[in-house]
Design a protein around this motif. Structure first.
Motif, PDB file in Angstrom:
ATOM      1  N   ASP A 168       0.864  -1.161   0.000  1.00  0.00           N
ATOM      2  CA  ASP A 168       0.000   0.000   0.000  1.00  0.00           C
ATOM      3  C   ASP A 168       0.914   1.228   0.000  1.00  0.00           C
ATOM      4  O   ASP A 168       2.055   1.154   0.477  1.00  0.00           O
ATOM      5  CB  ASP A 168      -0.880  -0.033   1.261  1.00  0.00           C
ATOM      6  N   ARG A 169       0.438   2.342  -0.497  1.00  0.00           N
ATOM      7  CA  ARG A 169       1.276   3.546  -0.536  1.00  0.00           C
ATOM      8  C   ARG A 169       1.132   4.382   0.732  1.00  0.00           C
ATOM      9  O   ARG A 169       2.063   4.513   1.504  1.00  0.00           O
ATOM     10  CB  ARG A 169       0.917   4.391  -1.773  1.00  0.00           C
ATOM     11  N   THR A 222       1.835   3.225   4.540  1.00  0.00           N
ATOM     12  CA  THR A 222       2.697   2.042   4.510  1.00  0.00           C
ATOM     13  C   THR A 222       4.085   2.405   3.974  1.00  0.00           C
ATOM     14  O   THR A 222       5.073   2.238   4.670  1.00  0.00           O
ATOM     15  CB  THR A 222       2.065   0.921   3.670  1.00  0.00           C
ATOM     16  N   ARG A 263      -1.293  10.602   3.373  1.00  0.00           N
ATOM     17  CA  ARG A 263      -1.903  10.836   2.070  1.00  0.00           C
ATOM     18  C   ARG A 263      -1.459  12.221   1.597  1.00  0.00           C
ATOM     19  O   ARG A 263      -1.599  13.188   2.321  1.00  0.00           O
ATOM     20  CB  ARG A 263      -3.423  10.811   2.243  1.00  0.00           C
ATOM     21  N   THR A 267      -2.617   1.177  -4.731  1.00  0.00           N
ATOM     22  CA  THR A 267      -3.113   2.343  -4.008  1.00  0.00           C
ATOM     23  C   THR A 267      -4.452   2.831  -4.537  1.00  0.00           C
ATOM     24  O   THR A 267      -4.647   2.947  -5.746  1.00  0.00           O
ATOM     25  CB  THR A 267      -2.063   3.485  -4.032  1.00  0.00           C
ATOM     26  N   ASN A 268      -5.368   3.099  -3.620  1.00  0.00           N
ATOM     27  CA  ASN A 268      -6.624   3.761  -3.952  1.00  0.00           C
ATOM     28  C   ASN A 268      -6.354   5.262  -3.979  1.00  0.00           C
ATOM     29  O   ASN A 268      -5.822   5.801  -3.010  1.00  0.00           O
ATOM     30  CB  ASN A 268      -7.692   3.481  -2.887  1.00  0.00           C
ATOM     31  N   LYS A 288      -9.466  -1.255  -3.399  1.00  0.00           N
ATOM     32  CA  LYS A 288      -9.313  -2.143  -2.243  1.00  0.00           C
ATOM     33  C   LYS A 288     -10.469  -1.899  -1.285  1.00  0.00           C
ATOM     34  O   LYS A 288     -10.843  -0.754  -1.077  1.00  0.00           O
ATOM     35  CB  LYS A 288      -7.979  -1.869  -1.541  1.00  0.00           C
ATOM     36  N   VAL A 320       0.923  -9.134   0.203  1.00  0.00           N
ATOM     37  CA  VAL A 320       0.400  -7.765   0.243  1.00  0.00           C
ATOM     38  C   VAL A 320       0.721  -7.199   1.616  1.00  0.00           C
ATOM     39  O   VAL A 320       0.424  -7.832   2.632  1.00  0.00           O
ATOM     40  CB  VAL A 320      -1.120  -7.740  -0.017  1.00  0.00           C
ATOM     41  N   GLY A 373       0.184  -3.820   4.058  1.00  0.00           N
ATOM     42  CA  GLY A 373      -0.561  -2.569   4.217  1.00  0.00           C
ATOM     43  C   GLY A 373      -0.783  -2.214   5.664  1.00  0.00           C
ATOM     44  O   GLY A 373      -0.425  -2.980   6.563  1.00  0.00           O
ATOM     45  N   ASP A 396      -6.473  -3.153   2.927  1.00  0.00           N
ATOM     46  CA  ASP A 396      -5.277  -3.698   2.277  1.00  0.00           C
ATOM     47  C   ASP A 396      -5.207  -5.207   2.486  1.00  0.00           C
ATOM     48  O   ASP A 396      -4.958  -5.971   1.554  1.00  0.00           O
ATOM     49  CB  ASP A 396      -4.002  -3.066   2.846  1.00  0.00           C
ATOM     50  N   SER A 456      -1.140 -11.822   3.343  1.00  0.00           N
ATOM     51  CA  SER A 456      -1.174 -10.413   3.715  1.00  0.00           C
ATOM     52  C   SER A 456      -0.475 -10.185   5.042  1.00  0.00           C
ATOM     53  O   SER A 456      -0.588 -11.004   5.958  1.00  0.00           O
ATOM     54  CB  SER A 456      -2.619  -9.921   3.831  1.00  0.00           C
TER      55      SER A 456
END
Length: 174
Positions: free
Chosen positions: A8-9, A12, A17, A48-49, A95, A117, A119, A124, A135
């Motif tokens: 995840d961006r 993470t 944001r 990433t969302n 996600k 994955v 996150g 995530d 995950s």
């Protein structure tokens, strides 16, 4: 064998944001953790969302500038997988839907069981589960206790998450 790790961006790899490249702040351990994966030939992707694209609060060019700054901070990323939709659009890529992960698996030519994955929130981890990937949750102050309790694997920071991946490869299970 784990052949790809998808991060995840926001929360993470980077601290928060952000809509501007100047505000990119890497999370502790991020650069070193990703470097360890790269030296072992493990592909690195970011899932990433980014609903700011749907809202018009950011352009694709601005998003790419942020991603270039992320790469300056943590090193090269093999693939960026972005959901540009808002929650109400009902897409298959946002996600916790698995669409971003499926796209990464296809591009990297790896199976879900060869992917982890990583996150910081439940969506995530659910996305990884929904795609059939392992995950790892790396909690931050925004992570809810119920998300921590529900996560299959929890590690205190990115370097520890990478330790888990590398141990999995070395032992066949961690």
């Amino acid at each position: 064998m784990i052949r790809a790790v998808l991060f995840d961006r926001d929360g993470t790899l980077i601290a928060d944001r952000t809509n501007t490249a100047a505000r990119v702040t890497p999370m502790p351990h991020a650069a070193a953790a990703l470097s360890r994966l790269r030296t072992r030939g493990i592909r690195i992707g970011v899932i990433t969302n980014q609903p700011v694209l749907a809202h018009g609060a950011m352009t694709y060019g601005e998003l790419q500038a942020v991603h270039r700054e992320v790469e300056k901070a943590v090193g090269p990323i093999d693939g960026w997988f972005v959901c540009p939709h808002d929650v109400w659009e009902g897409c298959s890529c946002r996600k916790p839907a698995p669409g971003l992960i499926h796209a990464a698996l296809q591009r990297f030519a790896v199976a879900a069981h060869e992917c982890v994955v990583v996150g910081d929130i439940g969506s995530d981890i659910e996305a990884g589960r929904n795609a059939g990937a392992l995950s790892v949750l790396v909690p931050t102050p925004v992570t809810l206790q119920r998300e921590i309790s529900a996560a299959p694997v929890v590690r205190e920071h990115l370097d520890a998450a990478v330790d888990y991946v590398l141990a999995w490869n070395a032992q066949g299970a961690a």
